[in-house]
Design an enzyme around this catalytic site. Structure first.
Site, short mmCIF file in Angstrom:
data_model
loop_
_atom_site.label_atom_id
_atom_site.label_comp_id
_atom_site.label_asym_id
_atom_site.label_seq_id
_atom_site.Cartn_x
_atom_site.Cartn_y
_atom_site.Cartn_z
N SER A 141 0.96 -0.95 -0.15
CA SER A 141 -0.15 -0.10 -0.11
C SER A 141 0.88 1.18 0.06
CB SER A 141 -0.85 0.06 1.34
OG SER A 141 -1.40 1.20 1.42
N TYR A 154 -1.81 -1.43 10.49
CA TYR A 154 -2.03 -1.50 9.01
C TYR A 154 -0.69 -0.69 8.24
CZ TYR A 154 -4.01 -0.98 4.25
OH TYR A 154 -4.05 -1.05 3.00
#
Length: 186
Positions: A141, A154
Site C-alpha cells: 500500500s 495497517y
C-alpha cells in the site's frame, strides 16, 4: 493469453482488487483459485470467471492461519496440477493509534496483512519450484511508505510486506519473481 496454462491463487478475491485481479488473470488464460473468508462472495467471483469462459475454483480460508494457507495451496495443486502465481492480496484493517488499538485488533491485522504473505510464500514456493519457477505479487500500500496516522497496525503490516518481498526476491530469484504493488485508496 499471457497466463495460458498457468495456475494462480488470489487471496482476498471476493471483492475489490482481488476480484479484479482474479478475473483479469482468468481472462489472460490462468486457472484461478479464488481465496477469501467470505465464501459466498468468493463464489460470485468464480461465477464471473466461468461466465466469461474461464476456469476457477473457490477456497474459503483464513489466510492468517497456517493450516488454511497449506490447504489453499493444496487446493490449487489438487484442482489444477501445479502452481505458478500467488497474489497475496487479503487484508484486514482496524483503525487506531498504537495506544487506541487493542492487542486483538493489532494481532488480527498483522496476521491477515503480513503473516498471510509469509505463510502464502512458505507453502507456495515449494510448489512453484517443482514446475521451474513462478511469480509472487504482494499487495502492499502507499501506507508502506507514508503513514497516515491512526492506522498503526495497517501501516506496520504494509511496511513489513516490502521487507518480506525483498527477502523472497533475493532468496528465490530469478526463478521465482517477487514483487509488491502499492495502491492508494480504492
Amino acid at each position: 493469453m499471457r497466463l495460458k496454462d498457468k495456475v494462480a491463487i488470489v487471496t482476498g478475491a471476493a471483492s475489490g482488487i482481488g476480484r479484479a485481479t482474479a478475473v483479469l488473470m482468468a481472462r489472460e488464460g490462468a486457472r484461478v483459485v479464488v481465496v477469501d473468508l467470505a465464501e459466498a462472495a468468493g463464489k460470485e467471483t468464480v461465477a464471473l470467471i466461468r461466465k466469461a469462459g474461464g476456469t476457477a475454483a473457490c477456497c474459503r480460508a483464513d489466510v492468517g492461519k497456517a493450516r488454511d494457507a497449506m490447504r489453499l495451496v493444496a487446493t490449487a495443486v489438487r484442482a489444477f496440477g501445479r502452481l505458478d502465481v500467488l497474489h497475496n492480496n487479503a487484508f484486514w484493517h482496524r483503525a487506531g493509534s498504537a495506544v487506541d488499538l487493542d492487542e486483538k485488533g493489532w494481532d488480527r491485522s498483522l496476521d491477515v496483512c503480513l503473516k498471510s504473505v509469509y505463510l502464502g510464500c512458505k507453502y507456495a514456493i515449494p510448489e512453484m519450484l517443482k514446475v521451474g519457477g513462478g511469480s509472487i505479487v504482494n499487495t502492499a500500500s502507499v501506507h508502506s511508505l507514508v503513514s497516515f496516522g491512526g492506522h498503526a497496525a495497517y501501516d506496520a503490516s504494509k511496511a513489513g510486506i516490502l521487507g518480506l518481498t525483498r527477502s523472497v526476491a533475493l532468496d528465490f530469484g530469478p526463478g521465482i519473481r517477487a514483487n509488491a504493488v502499492l495502491p492508494g485508496a480504492i
